[in-house]
Scaffold this active site. Structure first.
Site, PDB file in Angstrom:
ATOM      1  N   ASP A   1      22.395  65.807  74.510  1.00  0.00           N
ATOM      2  CA  ASP A   1      23.028  64.995  73.469  1.00  0.00           C
ATOM      3  C   ASP A   1      22.340  65.285  72.171  1.00  0.00           C
ATOM      4  O   ASP A   1      22.416  64.248  71.355  1.00  0.00           O
ATOM      5  CB  ASP A   1      23.402  63.686  73.710  1.00  0.00           C
ATOM      6  CG  ASP A   1      24.221  63.457  75.024  1.00  0.00           C
ATOM      7  OD1 ASP A   1      25.020  64.352  75.322  1.00  0.00           O
ATOM      8  OD2 ASP A   1      23.895  62.330  75.720  1.00  0.00           O
TER       9      ASP A   1
ATOM     10  N   LYS B   1      22.994  70.134  70.263  1.00  0.00           N
ATOM     11  CA  LYS B   1      23.214  71.643  70.614  1.00  0.00           C
ATOM     12  C   LYS B   1      24.550  72.199  70.331  1.00  0.00           C
ATOM     13  O   LYS B   1      24.605  73.160  69.608  1.00  0.00           O
ATOM     14  CB  LYS B   1      22.979  71.752  72.135  1.00  0.00           C
ATOM     15  CG  LYS B   1      21.522  71.445  72.350  1.00  0.00           C
ATOM     16  CD  LYS B   1      21.322  71.756  73.984  1.00  0.00           C
ATOM     17  CE  LYS B   1      22.004  70.802  74.971  1.00  0.00           C
ATOM     18  NZ  LYS B   1      22.080  69.638  74.730  1.00  0.00           N
ATOM     19  N   GLY B   2      25.655  71.722  70.418  1.00  0.00           N
ATOM     20  CA  GLY B   2      26.925  72.088  70.185  1.00  0.00           C
ATOM     21  C   GLY B   2      27.221  72.434  68.909  1.00  0.00           C
ATOM     22  O   GLY B   2      27.591  73.806  68.600  1.00  0.00           O
TER      23      GLY B   2
ATOM     24  N   GLY C   1      28.867  68.022  77.373  1.00  0.00           N
ATOM     25  CA  GLY C   1      29.916  67.647  76.140  1.00  0.00           C
ATOM     26  C   GLY C   1      29.378  68.142  74.950  1.00  0.00           C
ATOM     27  O   GLY C   1      28.406  67.385  74.285  1.00  0.00           O
ATOM     28  N   HIS C   2      29.800  69.255  74.365  1.00  0.00           N
ATOM     29  CA  HIS C   2      29.186  69.843  73.287  1.00  0.00           C
ATOM     30  C   HIS C   2      30.339  69.533  72.365  1.00  0.00           C
ATOM     31  O   HIS C   2      31.274  70.078  72.087  1.00  0.00           O
ATOM     32  CB  HIS C   2      28.755  71.266  73.244  1.00  0.00           C
ATOM     33  CG  HIS C   2      27.647  71.453  74.405  1.00  0.00           C
ATOM     34  ND1 HIS C   2      27.434  72.443  74.679  1.00  0.00           N
ATOM     35  CD2 HIS C   2      26.644  70.178  74.771  1.00  0.00           C
ATOM     36  CE1 HIS C   2      26.003  72.379  75.687  1.00  0.00           C
ATOM     37  NE2 HIS C   2      25.919  70.957  75.674  1.00  0.00           N
ATOM     38  N   THR C   3      29.979  68.732  71.209  1.00  0.00           N
ATOM     39  CA  THR C   3      30.918  68.454  70.320  1.00  0.00           C
ATOM     40  C   THR C   3      30.585  69.450  68.864  1.00  0.00           C
ATOM     41  O   THR C   3      29.441  69.383  68.240  1.00  0.00           O
ATOM     42  CB  THR C   3      30.680  66.913  69.577  1.00  0.00           C
ATOM     43  OG1 THR C   3      30.852  66.010  70.698  1.00  0.00           O
ATOM     44  CG2 THR C   3      31.891  66.336  68.528  1.00  0.00           C
TER      45      THR C   3
ATOM     46  N   THR D   1      27.470  61.945  85.632  1.00  0.00           N
ATOM     47  CA  THR D   1      28.823  62.007  84.827  1.00  0.00           C
ATOM     48  C   THR D   1      30.202  62.021  85.558  1.00  0.00           C
ATOM     49  O   THR D   1      31.116  62.107  85.461  1.00  0.00           O
ATOM     50  CB  THR D   1      28.658  63.243  84.022  1.00  0.00           C
ATOM     51  OG1 THR D   1      28.761  64.266  85.021  1.00  0.00           O
ATOM     52  CG2 THR D   1      27.492  63.199  83.169  1.00  0.00           C
TER      53      THR D   1
ATOM     54  N   GLN E   1      22.527  70.030  78.614  1.00  0.00           N
ATOM     55  CA  GLN E   1      21.532  68.671  78.878  1.00  0.00           C
ATOM     56  C   GLN E   1      20.320  69.229  78.251  1.00  0.00           C
ATOM     57  O   GLN E   1      20.305  69.544  77.110  1.00  0.00           O
ATOM     58  CB  GLN E   1      21.359  68.606  80.380  1.00  0.00           C
ATOM     59  CG  GLN E   1      22.672  68.182  81.336  1.00  0.00           C
ATOM     60  CD  GLN E   1      23.462  69.375  81.684  1.00  0.00           C
ATOM     61  OE1 GLN E   1      23.222  70.363  82.000  1.00  0.00           O
ATOM     62  NE2 GLN E   1      24.901  69.006  81.475  1.00  0.00           N
TER      63      GLN E   1
ATOM     64  N   ARG F   1      28.456  54.701  76.238  1.00  0.00           N
ATOM     65  CA  ARG F   1      27.485  54.281  75.318  1.00  0.00           C
ATOM     66  C   ARG F   1      25.954  54.876  75.673  1.00  0.00           C
ATOM     67  O   ARG F   1      25.584  54.633  76.729  1.00  0.00           O
ATOM     68  CB  ARG F   1      27.617  52.655  75.099  1.00  0.00           C
ATOM     69  CG  ARG F   1      26.422  52.263  73.934  1.00  0.00           C
ATOM     70  CD  ARG F   1      26.136  50.653  74.121  1.00  0.00           C
ATOM     71  NE  ARG F   1      25.395  50.247  73.158  1.00  0.00           N
ATOM     72  CZ  ARG F   1      24.237  50.446  73.056  1.00  0.00           C
ATOM     73  NH1 ARG F   1      23.372  50.679  73.975  1.00  0.00           N
ATOM     74  NH2 ARG F   1      23.406  49.630  71.777  1.00  0.00           N
TER      75      ARG F   1
ATOM     76  N   CYS G   1      21.842  67.614  58.886  1.00  0.00           N
ATOM     77  CA  CYS G   1      21.992  66.203  58.039  1.00  0.00           C
ATOM     78  C   CYS G   1      23.388  65.735  58.045  1.00  0.00           C
ATOM     79  O   CYS G   1      23.740  65.064  57.340  1.00  0.00           O
ATOM     80  CB  CYS G   1      21.443  66.410  56.539  1.00  0.00           C
ATOM     81  SG  CYS G   1      20.351  67.628  56.328  1.00  0.00           S
TER      82      CYS G   1
HETATM   83  P1  IMP Z   1      25.117  64.909  86.635  1.00  0.00           P
HETATM   84  O1  IMP Z   1      24.616  65.925  85.766  1.00  0.00           O
HETATM   85  O2  IMP Z   1      26.480  64.590  86.248  1.00  0.00           O
HETATM   86  O3  IMP Z   1      24.825  64.987  88.047  1.00  0.00           O
HETATM   87  O4  IMP Z   1      24.274  63.598  86.096  1.00  0.00           O
HETATM   88  C1  IMP Z   1      22.922  63.582  86.189  1.00  0.00           C
HETATM   89  C2  IMP Z   1      22.150  62.778  85.081  1.00  0.00           C
HETATM   90  O5  IMP Z   1      22.128  63.828  83.936  1.00  0.00           O
HETATM   91  C3  IMP Z   1      22.885  61.643  84.528  1.00  0.00           C
HETATM   92  O6  IMP Z   1      21.872  60.780  83.880  1.00  0.00           O
HETATM   93  C4  IMP Z   1      23.802  61.966  83.352  1.00  0.00           C
HETATM   94  O7  IMP Z   1      23.849  61.096  82.562  1.00  0.00           O
HETATM   95  C5  IMP Z   1      22.869  63.115  82.660  1.00  0.00           C
HETATM   96  N1  IMP Z   1      23.712  64.347  82.201  1.00  0.00           N
HETATM   97  C6  IMP Z   1      24.404  65.219  82.723  1.00  0.00           C
HETATM   98  N2  IMP Z   1      24.959  65.797  81.667  1.00  0.00           N
HETATM   99  C7  IMP Z   1      24.639  65.584  80.219  1.00  0.00           C
HETATM  100  C8  IMP Z   1      24.887  65.595  79.166  1.00  0.00           C
HETATM  101  O8  IMP Z   1      25.674  66.746  78.771  1.00  0.00           O
HETATM  102  N3  IMP Z   1      24.152  64.885  78.268  1.00  0.00           N
HETATM  103  C9  IMP Z   1      23.707  63.926  78.520  1.00  0.00           C
HETATM  104  N4  IMP Z   1      23.210  63.497  79.614  1.00  0.00           N
HETATM  105  C10 IMP Z   1      23.807  64.261  80.637  1.00  0.00           C
END
Ligand code: IMP
Length: 425
Positions: free
Chosen positions: A19, A22-23, A46-48, A134, A226, A304, A414
């Site tokens: 988060d 990167k997107g 999730g890339h916005t 997730t 990630q 959140r 920014c």
């Molecule tokens: P998983 O990848 O769904 O197995 O989740 C494992 C951990 O990685 C958890 O703490 C998720 O919240 C975190 N995580 C997975 N994908 C993302 C992402 O795109 N952004 C932030 N955290 C992520």
């Protein structure tokens, strides 16, 4: 954009717990690239991307897809949920972005199937071992890959997939360990076969295409998902995702080592979702303010995000893991609104000063940060065209980060819009 020298191959990777923005940056850099490739993760990402006020949220497709001149790749390191991919392609099509003829999916991708999602959910319902995933089934699918019983897209298309064996394995755990209902192997096999046929037009030899593109000297962008601190090997284990989020993960994840120039993306503060330590956690009003101003809610799960001050030991760890000396720093517009900002420069653990990142989440939980404080810089001008136009206090913050992290901030972001991004040079 003033790109300086466009590298033939760049990788953009997260330096924190995901988060980082990167997107947005991939979309921006994709304007000067011909090829954008994802090499790990899955639809947990999730890339916005915000373009002219329109918001696109991408999970599996590379964020470069919004640039119609880009060919996009999903490499074999991506855990692939076929239904999620088709849904995303359709949502984009309805939004006026067509992937036809410019998406290449590796047949070697291991599939995420409904029983993986069921298993992820069943495990997360138990307090012991909860990761805060997730719930997209990514961990169980990657376990099948490591256990060499994954179902790969190419196997399904060749009629040689052992879906029943994968479901039977999951059912043993669902029933035996979690008392959860069993998955229906026949229904899953039929569904996967149908979905694979729909994805078939996109299947291509990803490493061969990338090798040819590199040979022609065309600009290639590798898109990490990630972040380093969620890396399966080097992150805050066990509260990590199940793939390699480092630039080096691009070689096994794509099937070709393109030796990219690495740009690491860091937010001006940190965020984390799921379980695990956050030593620089911010509480109270300041936290609420950052969550609100920075829209710190998961793009995949809407959870959140917890927020914290910038963590230099963690940043240095992430830079070293990625052999990276270039930072893209995001959300300066959000952090600067606070009157004073803190930066963690080291930890104290059991009375000792620790300048490096501890190797386990358990140790991290016991770390006490050592801080410095800097003034905020207020709202940034609506349109910033050159780095010098940023307030002096903002540039001082950036300079301090560079000094402490031992890396150069090459790009600053920014605001959420594509245009609110600039190269330092
Ligand atoms: P998983 O990848 O769904 O197995 O989740 C494992 C951990 O990685 C958890 O703490 C998720 O919240 C975190 N995580 C997975 N994908 C993302 C992402 O795109 N952004 C932030 N955290 C992520």
């Amino acid at each position: 954009m003033s790109p300086g020298k466009a590298a033939a191959c760049r990788a953009l990777v997260g330096l924190q717990w995901g988060d980082e923005g990167k997107g947005k940056l991939i979309d921006w850099l994709a304007a000067e690239a011909r090829h954008v490739a994802r090499f790990q993760g899955g639809h947990n990402a999730g890339h916005t991307v915000v373009v002219e006020g329109r918001k696109f949220v991408l999970h599996l497709l590379p964020s470069g897809v919004i640039n119609e001149g880009c060919r996009c790749y999903i490499g074999q390191g991506v855990a692939l949920d076929l239904a999620a991919l088709l849904e995303e392609i359709e949502i984009l099509r309805q939004g006026g972005v067509d992937c036809a003829g410019r998406l290449a999916v590796s047949p070697h991708c291991a599939l995420v199937m409904p029983h993986h999602v069921q298993l992820d959910a069943a495990r997360e319902q138990q307090a012991a071992g909860k990761i805060g995933t997730t719930l997209r089934g990514i961990g169980p699918a990657q376990e099948d890959r490591a256990a060499r019983c994954a179902v790969r897209l190419g196997d399904v298309l060749a009629g040689a997939a052992r879906i029943e064996a994968s479901v039977a394995k999951a059912n043993c755990q669902l029933a035996g360990l979690h008392g959860a209902p069993a998955a229906d192997a026949a229904a899953i096999a039929a569904e996967i076969a149908k979905l694979a046929e729909q994805v078939k037009p996109y299947v291509a030899d990803v490493p061969a295409e990338l090798e040819a593109a590199a040979g022609r000297g065309e600009a290639i962008l590798l898109e990490g998902a990630q972040g380093a601190l969620l890396d399966i090997e080097q992150g805050s284990y066990p509260f990590v995702t199940s793939s390699s989020c480092l630039a080096s993960g691009s070689a096994p994840g794509l099937g070709i080592d393109l030796r990219p120039e690495v740009i690491g993306v860091a937010k001006a503060y940190v965020t984390r979702v799921g379980m695990g330590a956050l030593p620089t956690r911010i509480e109270g009003k300041e936290a609420e303010f950052l969550v609100e101003q920075g829209a710190e809610f998961g793009a995949t799960t809407s959870r959140r995000r917890d927020v914290g001050w910038l963590d230099i030991p963690a940043l240095r760890h992430a830079l070293r893991l990625n052999a990276c000396g270039s930072i893209a720093l995001t959300k300066l517009d959000v952090l600067g609104l606070l009157e004073r900002v803190k930066v963690c420069v080291a930890y104290r653990l059991d009375g000792e000063r620790l300048a490096s990142w501890p190797p386990s989440d358990r140790m991290l939980q016991r770390c006490e940060p050592e801080w410095i404080e800097l003034p905020g810089w207020g709202a940034l001008p609506d349109k910033v065209e050159a780095y010098d136009e940023l307030p002096a206090a903002c540039r001082d913050y950036v300079a301090k980060i560079e000094e402490l992290a031992g890396a150069r901030v090459e790009i600053v972001s920014c605001g959420p819009e594509r245009g609110a991004t600039l190269w330092r040079t």
